[in-house]
Write a protein that holds these residues in place. Structure first.
Motif, short mmCIF file in Angstrom:
data_model
loop_
_atom_site.label_atom_id
_atom_site.label_comp_id
_atom_site.label_asym_id
_atom_site.label_seq_id
_atom_site.Cartn_x
_atom_site.Cartn_y
_atom_site.Cartn_z
N CYS A 291 0.78 -1.10 -0.12
CA CYS A 291 0.11 -0.08 0.13
C CYS A 291 1.12 1.24 -0.37
O CYS A 291 0.19 2.23 -1.00
N CYS A 292 2.19 1.18 0.90
CA CYS A 292 2.50 2.08 0.62
C CYS A 292 3.57 2.52 -0.85
O CYS A 292 3.47 3.91 -0.79
N LEU A 293 3.88 1.48 -0.71
CA LEU A 293 4.63 1.23 -2.59
C LEU A 293 3.43 1.98 -3.25
O LEU A 293 4.36 2.46 -4.48
N LEU A 294 2.24 1.12 -3.21
CA LEU A 294 0.97 2.15 -4.13
C LEU A 294 1.27 3.67 -4.24
O LEU A 294 0.88 4.27 -5.20
N PHE A 295 0.80 4.26 -2.89
CA PHE A 295 0.84 6.10 -2.82
C PHE A 295 2.32 6.25 -3.15
O PHE A 295 2.59 7.91 -3.46
N VAL A 296 3.19 5.47 -2.71
CA VAL A 296 4.08 6.85 -3.48
C VAL A 296 4.69 6.75 -4.48
O VAL A 296 5.34 7.48 -5.31
N SER A 297 4.21 5.84 -5.56
CA SER A 297 4.06 5.15 -7.01
C SER A 297 3.51 6.46 -7.99
O SER A 297 3.85 7.38 -8.96
N SER A 298 2.50 7.15 -6.70
CA SER A 298 1.63 7.82 -7.59
C SER A 298 2.45 8.91 -7.02
O SER A 298 1.84 9.96 -8.32
N MET A 299 3.29 9.54 -6.67
CA MET A 299 4.35 10.76 -7.17
C MET A 299 4.90 10.37 -8.46
O MET A 299 5.64 12.04 -8.52
N VAL A 300 4.90 9.49 -8.47
CA VAL A 300 5.74 9.36 -10.09
C VAL A 300 4.91 9.34 -11.30
O VAL A 300 5.03 9.93 -12.37
N LEU A 301 4.07 8.93 -11.23
CA LEU A 301 3.22 8.14 -12.10
C LEU A 301 2.35 9.48 -12.35
O LEU A 301 1.59 9.46 -13.60
N THR A 302 1.40 10.54 -11.80
CA THR A 302 0.81 11.44 -12.10
C THR A 302 1.90 12.31 -12.45
O THR A 302 2.91 12.99 -11.31
N SER A 303 1.31 13.61 -12.67
CA SER A 303 2.16 14.71 -13.23
C SER A 303 1.75 16.65 -11.70
O SER A 303 2.84 16.61 -11.60
N ALA A 304 1.22 15.64 -11.55
CA ALA A 304 0.16 16.14 -9.58
C ALA A 304 1.35 16.32 -9.04
O ALA A 304 2.41 17.03 -8.28
N GLY A 305 1.60 15.09 -9.19
CA GLY A 305 2.81 14.10 -8.08
C GLY A 305 4.48 15.17 -8.45
O GLY A 305 5.15 15.17 -7.35
N ARG A 306 4.48 15.41 -9.40
CA ARG A 306 6.12 14.93 -9.95
C ARG A 306 5.59 16.70 -10.04
O ARG A 306 7.58 17.79 -9.82
N ASN A 307 5.23 17.72 -10.38
CA ASN A 307 5.46 19.00 -9.99
C ASN A 307 5.56 19.21 -8.48
O ASN A 307 5.72 20.49 -8.64
N SER A 308 4.59 18.82 -8.05
CA SER A 308 5.14 18.39 -6.53
C SER A 308 6.13 18.77 -5.61
O SER A 308 7.07 18.92 -4.09
N LEU A 309 7.23 17.91 -5.84
CA LEU A 309 8.83 17.95 -6.11
C LEU A 309 9.76 18.62 -6.76
O LEU A 309 9.72 18.19 -7.85
N ARG A 310 10.65 18.75 -5.95
CA ARG A 310 12.12 19.81 -7.10
C ARG A 310 12.53 19.37 -6.43
O ARG A 310 12.93 19.23 -5.51
N PRO A 311 14.09 19.65 -7.24
CA PRO A 311 15.40 19.33 -7.50
C PRO A 311 16.18 20.22 -6.15
O PRO A 311 15.64 21.23 -5.90
N TRP A 312 17.31 19.88 -5.77
CA TRP A 312 17.64 20.06 -5.10
C TRP A 312 17.81 21.80 -4.92
O TRP A 312 18.32 22.89 -4.94
#
Length: 217
Positions: free
Chosen positions: A176-197
């Motif tokens: 379940c944790c893997l599924l939740f975390v994967s959504s940050m990579v698979l969705t555009s909103a998830g990718r936009n919410s994280l930034r490089p250092w």
């Protein structure tokens, strides 16, 4: 030309045309915070299990812990003696059950802690580290479950079923944790919410102007 993953920006004008506030309306701040706390909780629980497993592998299980485990199995209807359970623990140590649980679980725990810190700061590669850590947790759960269930079934069916269900439960939680975390990579909103250092936080222009005036003074 803006990239597909770049955050959407909007501007609003207040009081005058020169008073412009830049807002980042495409970034999700809530999901990374929730995932950060979730990964921190997982790191703490898995870390305690890993540390306890390494202690048992190095120094053995305490007498009181063995007696408490035997009493619990007997209360659940399993006909198992203290001598049988003691032999079972020795067999588990010979099969490196506790060593596998401690090393793989420890690595996964450290990875989850690192992923948690990155998520709370909304930085990459939080999701990638979290995915790898949860995969390691599933491998650890399945590997140790197969060892415990095979050895336990030779002594009492209930003992083998206990370790089998433990592996299934731990795998489901990590899955379940893997599924939740994967959504940050698979969705555009998830990718936009994280930034490089290397990319700073978006600061409203009003704040930038006030800081520039302070430096000039």
């Amino acid at each position: 030309m803006a990239s597909q993953n770049s955050p959407v920006k909007a501007t609003s004008r207040r009081e005058s045309e020169n008073d412009v506030v830049e807002l980042n309306v495409g970034a999700d701040r809530i999901s990374p915070a929730i995932l950060g706390m979730l990964m921190m909780a997982g790191a703490g629980l898995l870390g305690m299990v890993a540390l306890g497993s390494l202690q048992i592998h190095a120094m053995g299980m305490e007498l009181e812990a063995k007696e408490s485990a035997v009493y619990g199995f007997q209360q659940s209807g399993n006909n198992i003696t203290f001598e049988q359970y003691d032999e079972f623990i020795d067999d588990m140590k010979e099969e490196n059950y506790y060593l596998i649980a401690g090393i793989i679980g420890g690595i996964a725990s450290v990875g989850m802690a690192g992923s948690s810190i990155l998520f709370l700061n909304r930085r990459r590669p939080a999701a990638e580290i979290g995915i790898a850590s949860n995969i390691l947790a599933i491998i650890q759960a399945q590997w140790t479950s197969s060892i415990g269930s095979n050895l336990g079934s030779d002594i009492a069916p209930g003992l083998g079923n206990t370790y089998f269900l433990m592996g299934v439960t731990h795998s489901l939680v990590a899955g379940c944790c893997l599924l939740f975390v994967s959504s940050m990579v698979l969705t555009s909103a998830g990718r936009n919410s994280l930034r490089p250092w290397s990319e700073p936080d978006i600061i409203p222009r009003r704040k930038q102007k006030s800081e520039a005036k302070t430096e000039e003074e």
